[in-house]
Design a protein around this motif. Sequence first.
Motif, mmCIF file in Angstrom:
data_model
loop_
_atom_site.group_PDB
_atom_site.id
_atom_site.type_symbol
_atom_site.label_atom_id
_atom_site.label_comp_id
_atom_site.label_asym_id
_atom_site.label_seq_id
_atom_site.Cartn_x
_atom_site.Cartn_y
_atom_site.Cartn_z
ATOM 1 N N ARG A 14 0.813 -1.217 0.000
ATOM 2 C CA ARG A 14 0.000 0.000 0.000
ATOM 3 C C ARG A 14 0.845 1.263 0.000
ATOM 4 O O ARG A 14 0.440 2.272 -0.567
ATOM 5 C CB ARG A 14 -0.941 0.014 1.187
ATOM 6 C CG ARG A 14 -2.084 -0.908 0.960
ATOM 7 C CD ARG A 14 -3.248 -0.539 1.783
ATOM 8 N NE ARG A 14 -4.308 -1.476 1.443
ATOM 9 C CZ ARG A 14 -5.541 -1.275 1.716
ATOM 10 N NH1 ARG A 14 -5.891 -0.199 2.354
ATOM 11 N NH2 ARG A 14 -6.452 -2.149 1.385
ATOM 12 N N ARG A 18 0.290 3.864 -2.796
ATOM 13 C CA ARG A 18 -0.119 5.219 -2.431
ATOM 14 C C ARG A 18 0.692 6.239 -3.222
ATOM 15 O O ARG A 18 0.149 7.222 -3.720
ATOM 16 C CB ARG A 18 0.052 5.429 -0.934
ATOM 17 C CG ARG A 18 -0.393 6.801 -0.476
ATOM 18 C CD ARG A 18 -0.410 6.927 1.024
ATOM 19 N NE ARG A 18 -1.543 6.141 1.529
ATOM 20 C CZ ARG A 18 -1.468 5.290 2.534
ATOM 21 N NH1 ARG A 18 -0.320 5.101 3.150
ATOM 22 N NH2 ARG A 18 -2.517 4.617 2.941
ATOM 23 N N VAL A 82 -6.995 3.419 -1.126
ATOM 24 C CA VAL A 82 -5.601 3.699 -0.773
ATOM 25 C C VAL A 82 -5.407 5.151 -0.338
ATOM 26 O O VAL A 82 -4.720 5.428 0.637
ATOM 27 C CB VAL A 82 -4.679 3.367 -1.974
ATOM 28 C CG1 VAL A 82 -3.242 3.726 -1.672
ATOM 29 C CG2 VAL A 82 -4.797 1.894 -2.323
ATOM 30 N N LEU A 83 -6.015 6.083 -1.058
ATOM 31 C CA LEU A 83 -5.896 7.507 -0.742
ATOM 32 C C LEU A 83 -7.195 7.962 -0.091
ATOM 33 O O LEU A 83 -8.210 8.082 -0.743
ATOM 34 C CB LEU A 83 -5.644 8.321 -2.016
ATOM 35 C CG LEU A 83 -4.391 7.980 -2.805
ATOM 36 C CD1 LEU A 83 -4.344 8.798 -4.077
ATOM 37 C CD2 LEU A 83 -3.159 8.211 -1.981
#
Length: 107
Positions: A14, A18, A82-83
């Motif tokens: 991740r 990211r 993820v964000l």
Amino acid sequence: MSHPVPQHPDDADRGCLRVVLAVPLVLLTLPAAYACWLALTIRPGYPGDEDAYRGIETGCLAAVFFAGLAALLWLLPPVRRVLRWPWIVPAALLLAVAVVRWVTVPQ
């Protein structure tokens, strides 16, 4: 004695993901910020200065376009996983400022 909680194998990826997903989001937010800055700093020289008004509208249009693309990118479910929401706040604010400036330009 506490035992360490096993991490999910995807958690290690991740951080890299990211960064990969943040690059296009930032690259879309930067021109939106510049266009919004232009739209806010252009001042007409006289009441009927059509070139200045056209420049303000063009800056607003560009800011709405780039910030809207950033928002659409963030709305994709893999990107949102993820964000988180703080990543889209700058683009959303730029979008709102550009729309308000565009609406308040005299016709």
